[in-house]
Motif scaffolding. Structure first.
Motif, PDB file in Angstrom:
ATOM      1  N   ASN A 172     -12.613   0.105   7.753  1.00 27.68           N
ATOM      2  CA  ASN A 172     -11.278   0.692   7.556  1.00 27.68           C
ATOM      3  C   ASN A 172     -11.403   1.998   6.773  1.00 27.68           C
ATOM      4  O   ASN A 172     -12.480   2.343   6.273  1.00 27.68           O
ATOM      5  CB  ASN A 172     -10.409  -0.307   6.786  1.00 27.68           C
ATOM      6  N   THR A 173     -10.271   2.695   6.627  1.00 25.53           N
ATOM      7  CA  THR A 173     -10.312   3.972   5.904  1.00 25.53           C
ATOM      8  C   THR A 173      -9.858   3.806   4.447  1.00 25.53           C
ATOM      9  O   THR A 173      -9.544   4.786   3.772  1.00 25.53           O
ATOM     10  CB  THR A 173      -9.475   5.041   6.639  1.00 25.53           C
ATOM     11  N   ALA A 174      -9.847   2.554   3.977  1.00 26.65           N
ATOM     12  CA  ALA A 174      -9.786   2.216   2.544  1.00 26.65           C
ATOM     13  C   ALA A 174      -8.518   2.712   1.834  1.00 26.65           C
ATOM     14  O   ALA A 174      -8.549   3.014   0.646  1.00 26.65           O
ATOM     15  CB  ALA A 174     -11.042   2.730   1.842  1.00 26.65           C
ATOM     16  N   ILE A 175      -7.428   2.798   2.578  1.00 29.49           N
ATOM     17  CA  ILE A 175      -6.165   3.229   1.963  1.00 29.49           C
ATOM     18  C   ILE A 175      -5.431   2.003   1.414  1.00 29.49           C
ATOM     19  O   ILE A 175      -5.322   0.977   2.093  1.00 29.49           O
ATOM     20  CB  ILE A 175      -5.286   3.978   2.997  1.00 29.49           C
ATOM     21  N   VAL A 176      -4.941   2.127   0.198  1.00 30.14           N
ATOM     22  CA  VAL A 176      -4.167   1.044  -0.417  1.00 30.14           C
ATOM     23  C   VAL A 176      -2.780   1.595  -0.730  1.00 30.14           C
ATOM     24  O   VAL A 176      -2.654   2.687  -1.287  1.00 30.14           O
ATOM     25  CB  VAL A 176      -4.863   0.550  -1.710  1.00 30.14           C
ATOM     26  N   ARG A 177      -1.755   0.850  -0.346  1.00 29.53           N
ATOM     27  CA  ARG A 177      -0.379   1.315  -0.564  1.00 29.53           C
ATOM     28  C   ARG A 177       0.578   0.144  -0.381  1.00 29.53           C
ATOM     29  O   ARG A 177       0.185  -0.899   0.171  1.00 29.53           O
ATOM     30  CB  ARG A 177      -0.023   2.435   0.438  1.00 29.53           C
ATOM     31  N   SER A 178       1.823   0.338  -0.814  1.00 28.82           N
ATOM     32  CA  SER A 178       2.805  -0.734  -0.613  1.00 28.82           C
ATOM     33  C   SER A 178       4.145  -0.156  -0.154  1.00 28.82           C
ATOM     34  O   SER A 178       5.190  -0.780  -0.317  1.00 28.82           O
ATOM     35  CB  SER A 178       2.999  -1.537  -1.904  1.00 28.82           C
ATOM     36  N   THR A 206      10.051  -3.196   5.249  1.00 24.05           N
ATOM     37  CA  THR A 206      10.895  -4.382   5.045  1.00 24.05           C
ATOM     38  C   THR A 206      10.726  -4.882   3.607  1.00 24.05           C
ATOM     39  O   THR A 206       9.645  -4.723   3.028  1.00 24.05           O
ATOM     40  CB  THR A 206      10.479  -5.523   5.998  1.00 24.05           C
ATOM     41  N   PRO A 207      11.753  -5.499   3.031  1.00 20.87           N
ATOM     42  CA  PRO A 207      11.603  -6.053   1.677  1.00 20.87           C
ATOM     43  C   PRO A 207      10.442  -7.046   1.604  1.00 20.87           C
ATOM     44  O   PRO A 207       9.686  -7.057   0.636  1.00 20.87           O
ATOM     45  CB  PRO A 207      12.939  -6.760   1.426  1.00 20.87           C
ATOM     46  N   GLU A 208      10.277  -7.853   2.663  1.00 18.86           N
ATOM     47  CA  GLU A 208       9.190  -8.846   2.668  1.00 18.86           C
ATOM     48  C   GLU A 208       7.830  -8.157   2.594  1.00 18.86           C
ATOM     49  O   GLU A 208       6.938  -8.569   1.859  1.00 18.86           O
ATOM     50  CB  GLU A 208       9.233  -9.691   3.965  1.00 18.86           C
ATOM     51  N   GLY A 209       7.709  -7.080   3.396  1.00 18.83           N
ATOM     52  CA  GLY A 209       6.444  -6.344   3.427  1.00 18.83           C
ATOM     53  C   GLY A 209       6.185  -5.642   2.097  1.00 18.83           C
ATOM     54  O   GLY A 209       5.076  -5.703   1.564  1.00 18.83           O
ATOM     55  N   VAL A 210       7.195  -4.994   1.552  1.00 23.01           N
ATOM     56  CA  VAL A 210       7.018  -4.235   0.302  1.00 23.01           C
ATOM     57  C   VAL A 210       6.593  -5.181  -0.826  1.00 23.01           C
ATOM     58  O   VAL A 210       5.628  -4.922  -1.552  1.00 23.01           O
ATOM     59  CB  VAL A 210       8.319  -3.494  -0.084  1.00 23.01           C
ATOM     60  N   ARG A 211       7.276  -6.299  -0.946  1.00 26.45           N
ATOM     61  CA  ARG A 211       6.954  -7.281  -2.003  1.00 26.45           C
ATOM     62  C   ARG A 211       5.519  -7.763  -1.876  1.00 26.45           C
ATOM     63  O   ARG A 211       4.773  -7.825  -2.835  1.00 26.45           O
ATOM     64  CB  ARG A 211       7.862  -8.507  -1.816  1.00 26.45           C
ATOM     65  N   PHE A 212       5.155  -8.074  -0.651  1.00 24.17           N
ATOM     66  CA  PHE A 212       3.827  -8.637  -0.406  1.00 24.17           C
ATOM     67  C   PHE A 212       2.727  -7.616  -0.734  1.00 24.17           C
ATOM     68  O   PHE A 212       1.810  -7.888  -1.508  1.00 24.17           O
ATOM     69  CB  PHE A 212       3.769  -9.071   1.071  1.00 24.17           C
ATOM     70  N   TYR A 213       2.830  -6.406  -0.161  1.00 20.22           N
ATOM     71  CA  TYR A 213       1.761  -5.420  -0.372  1.00 20.22           C
ATOM     72  C   TYR A 213       1.765  -4.916  -1.818  1.00 20.22           C
ATOM     73  O   TYR A 213       0.731  -4.511  -2.341  1.00 20.22           O
ATOM     74  CB  TYR A 213       1.896  -4.259   0.619  1.00 20.22           C
ATOM     75  N   ASN A 214       2.910  -4.961  -2.461  1.00 19.79           N
ATOM     76  CA  ASN A 214       2.960  -4.535  -3.863  1.00 19.79           C
ATOM     77  C   ASN A 214       2.140  -5.481  -4.745  1.00 19.79           C
ATOM     78  O   ASN A 214       1.451  -5.047  -5.670  1.00 19.79           O
ATOM     79  CB  ASN A 214       4.408  -4.480  -4.346  1.00 19.79           C
ATOM     80  N   ARG A 215       2.206  -6.761  -4.439  1.00 15.18           N
ATOM     81  CA  ARG A 215       1.385  -7.717  -5.197  1.00 15.18           C
ATOM     82  C   ARG A 215      -0.113  -7.375  -5.009  1.00 15.18           C
ATOM     83  O   ARG A 215      -0.915  -7.490  -5.925  1.00 15.18           O
ATOM     84  CB  ARG A 215       1.698  -9.145  -4.732  1.00 15.18           C
ATOM     85  N   SER A 216      -0.450  -6.921  -3.805  1.00 15.82           N
ATOM     86  CA  SER A 216      -1.845  -6.562  -3.549  1.00 15.82           C
ATOM     87  C   SER A 216      -2.262  -5.355  -4.388  1.00 15.82           C
ATOM     88  O   SER A 216      -3.350  -5.326  -4.962  1.00 15.82           O
ATOM     89  CB  SER A 216      -2.058  -6.256  -2.061  1.00 15.82           C
ATOM     90  N   VAL A 217      -1.379  -4.350  -4.450  1.00 17.84           N
ATOM     91  CA  VAL A 217      -1.691  -3.168  -5.268  1.00 17.84           C
ATOM     92  C   VAL A 217      -1.928  -3.605  -6.714  1.00 17.84           C
ATOM     93  O   VAL A 217      -2.882  -3.179  -7.375  1.00 17.84           O
ATOM     94  CB  VAL A 217      -0.562  -2.118  -5.176  1.00 17.84           C
ATOM     95  N   LYS A 218      -1.082  -4.500  -7.199  1.00 17.99           N
ATOM     96  CA  LYS A 218      -1.224  -4.978  -8.592  1.00 17.99           C
ATOM     97  C   LYS A 218      -2.572  -5.686  -8.780  1.00 17.99           C
ATOM     98  O   LYS A 218      -3.244  -5.494  -9.786  1.00 17.99           O
ATOM     99  CB  LYS A 218      -0.091  -5.955  -8.964  1.00 17.99           C
ATOM    100  N   LEU A 219      -2.948  -6.516  -7.807  1.00 14.56           N
ATOM    101  CA  LEU A 219      -4.242  -7.214  -7.932  1.00 14.56           C
ATOM    102  C   LEU A 219      -5.394  -6.217  -7.855  1.00 14.56           C
ATOM    103  O   LEU A 219      -6.379  -6.341  -8.578  1.00 14.56           O
ATOM    104  CB  LEU A 219      -4.379  -8.286  -6.840  1.00 14.56           C
ATOM    105  N   TYR A 220      -5.255  -5.212  -6.979  1.00 13.01           N
ATOM    106  CA  TYR A 220      -6.309  -4.193  -6.885  1.00 13.01           C
ATOM    107  C   TYR A 220      -6.443  -3.429  -8.203  1.00 13.01           C
ATOM    108  O   TYR A 220      -7.536  -3.050  -8.602  1.00 13.01           O
ATOM    109  CB  TYR A 220      -6.015  -3.214  -5.747  1.00 13.01           C
ATOM    110  N   GLU A 221      -5.301  -3.195  -8.858  1.00 13.86           N
ATOM    111  CA  GLU A 221      -5.351  -2.415 -10.107  1.00 13.86           C
ATOM    112  C   GLU A 221      -6.203  -3.103 -11.169  1.00 13.86           C
ATOM    113  O   GLU A 221      -6.830  -2.448 -11.985  1.00 13.86           O
ATOM    114  CB  GLU A 221      -3.921  -2.190 -10.650  1.00 13.86           C
ATOM    115  N   GLN A 222      -6.238  -4.443 -11.153  1.00 11.49           N
ATOM    116  CA  GLN A 222      -6.981  -5.139 -12.208  1.00 11.49           C
ATOM    117  C   GLN A 222      -8.349  -5.631 -11.738  1.00 11.49           C
ATOM    118  O   GLN A 222      -9.099  -6.245 -12.494  1.00 11.49           O
ATOM    119  CB  GLN A 222      -6.148  -6.310 -12.750  1.00 11.49           C
ATOM    120  N   LEU A 223      -8.683  -5.341 -10.469  1.00  8.42           N
ATOM    121  CA  LEU A 223      -9.868  -5.973  -9.878  1.00  8.42           C
ATOM    122  C   LEU A 223     -11.187  -5.554 -10.539  1.00  8.42           C
ATOM    123  O   LEU A 223     -12.060  -6.392 -10.779  1.00  8.42           O
ATOM    124  CB  LEU A 223      -9.909  -5.665  -8.374  1.00  8.42           C
ATOM    125  N   ALA A 224     -11.339  -4.261 -10.821  1.00  8.34           N
ATOM    126  CA  ALA A 224     -12.617  -3.790 -11.382  1.00  8.34           C
ATOM    127  C   ALA A 224     -12.899  -4.490 -12.706  1.00  8.34           C
ATOM    128  O   ALA A 224     -14.006  -4.977 -12.950  1.00  8.34           O
ATOM    129  CB  ALA A 224     -12.582  -2.284 -11.549  1.00  8.34           C
TER     130      ALA A 224
END
Ligand code: PYC
Length: 445
Positions: A105-111, A115-133
């Motif tokens: 993939n081209t390694a883009i992360v965004r939220s 749709t509200p369902e999509g935004v909520r879901f991908y936003n949780r991913s951004v939050k998890l990515y922020e603390q992953l390192a």
């Protein structure tokens, strides 16, 4: 912060983690801590670094078998152990770890979804990515440099406004900005009205950015291995055994595994693997091509996407420009690059940034995208008991790795569907509850 001695790191999570189904906690074999000090010590002594994950014999049974050792499969394994104390898990892959779409993939992360369902879901991913390192003690190089989706027409400007409003309602930072502000953020973009597709505005999503995808795969793999979970590379699933409506085992090129819980985390072959369990998925698989240039001095201050021109571009920390476009317009399982793609890509990108005309492309490749009718994934149970899916990611998979891993682990461990993924159930296609995310695709399809 990292594995050793960190309250938020893996050991901290382990101390707080729940016991497994049999009342025991998984044993954590702390991997060597990565730090400036250990780098210095290894440099001084010449001592080899320990292996990041190990090979194992295939056991005849596991509590859970995860098919696919990409970011989704590894994340699910990690959260099963970390959050639920389940570590009798095999992650099997017919190739090598992170060698499928998780490394293509081209390694883009965004939220900034629609749709509200999509935004909520991908936003949780951004939050998890922020603390992953910090959590994994592995530098995943997440650069939240901002993400711009350009609008070249009134109708796409309208979609950007719509997305911005939905994003804001869900607490996600997105706003529509005009050409002057775009020029300030990315001076090399041609925002004049003299071009074929003038830029009228853009959806600016400040938390978006890029990440080092290999590092994400390796970081999760190291943690998974530390929990005693077995990663089996070069282990292809050839059949899934179902008896009386439930999974009882998985057959692989290295032997049979008895298990009652199987998670399909494959990308590209999701419908083939689901078919082995007798589950039909509404998926058509298309190649998606990408390309990269030689490294050049840093100049690109954000990820740029143009749906109208069917192109997106970002610049890595090393300076390479990474480009992508729409999926190939036919269903196929080919991962070969094509000259048509390169020609069209070059033409379109030069419309936006004529000044990069002399930069040389050095490589192109493709991944496989499992496209669903509504451009949203399929996550959750299937009619076969014990066979759950995390598939159908189209062009959105990598950015969702952490959140889907977390949610699928919860579903497997508790047998309850987490609220965050309930809208993405397979049943939505028969019940008429689609989650339409076509308008949030990086490019038109
Ligand atoms: O949805 O951001 C995205 C994306 C980029 C490349 C493929 N999909």
């Amino acid at each position: 912060m990292g594995f050793r001695g960190s309250r938020r790191g893996l050991r901290g999570w382990l101390n707080n983690s729940r016991n497994g189904a049999n009342g025991t906690r998984p044993t954590l074999l702390l991997p060597e801590r990565y730090s400036a000090l250990s780098l210095f010590r290894h440099g001084l002594t010449g001592e080899n670094w320990p292996r990041v994950w190990r090979d194992h014999d295939l056991k005849p049974s596991y509590d859970v078998v995860i098919i696919g050792a990409g970011v989704h499969g590894l994340a699910a394994a990690y959260y099963l152990a970390r959050n639920h104390g389940i570590s009798d898990v095999a992650v099997v892959d017919r190739g090598y770890l992170g060698g499928g779409n998780s490394g293509r993939n081209t390694a883009i992360v965004r939220s900034n979804y629609l749709t509200p369902e999509g935004v909520r879901f991908y936003n949780r991913s951004v939050k998890l990515y922020e603390q992953l390192a910090a959590e994994l003690n592995f530098n995943v190089m997440f650069s939240q440099l901002g993400h711009l989706t350009l609008a070249h027409s009134d109708s796409s400007l309208r979609t950007m406004r719509w997305r911005a409003e939905i994003n804001k309602l869900e607490g996600v930072g997105s706003e529509v900005i005009g050409p002057e502000e775009i020029k300030r953020l990315v001076p090399y973009l041609d925002v004049s009205s003299e071009v074929r597709y003038p830029i009228l505005g853009a959806l600016y999503h400040a938390p978006g950015g890029i990440i080092r995808h290999d590092a994400v795969n390796w970081g999760y793999a190291r943690a998974v291995d530390a929990f005693g979970i077995h990663i089996h590379q070069k282990t292809e699933v050839t059949a899934i055994d179902v008896e009386r409506g439930g999974v009882v085992g998985v057959r692989t090129t290295r032997g049979r595994i008895a298990t009652r819980r199987v998670l399909n985390c494959t990308a590209g072959y999701a419908s083939v693997v689901a078919g082995m369990a007798g589950v039909a998925l509404p998926i058509v698989t298309h190649p998606l091509q990408a390309a990269v240039t030689e490294p050049v001095r840093h100049f690109l201050g954000a990820v740029i996407v143009s749906g109208t021109l069917h192109v997106y571009v970002s610049q890595t920390d090393r300076g390479e420009l990474v480009f992508g476009a729409s999926v190939d317009p036919y269903g196929a399982y080919s991962i070969r690059g094509s000259l048509e793609f390169t020609e069209e890509l070059a033409g379109q990108i030069l419309e936006l940034m004529p000044s990069i005309a002399k930069v040389r492309l050095v490589r192109q490749w493709a991944g496989l995208c499992d496209m669903t009718p509504d451009f949203s994934p399929v996550m959750g149970r299937t009619p076969v008991k014990g066979f759950v899916v995390d598939v159908g990611w189209g062009t959105y998979g990598f950015k969702a790795g952490p959140v889907s891993g977390e949610a699928m682990a919860e579903l497997i461990a508790t047998d309850k569907t987490p609220e965050l993924i309930a809208p993405f159930a397979l049943a939505r296609f028969t019940e008429g509850r689609l989650v339409g995310e076509k308008g949030a695709a990086s490019v038109g399809h």
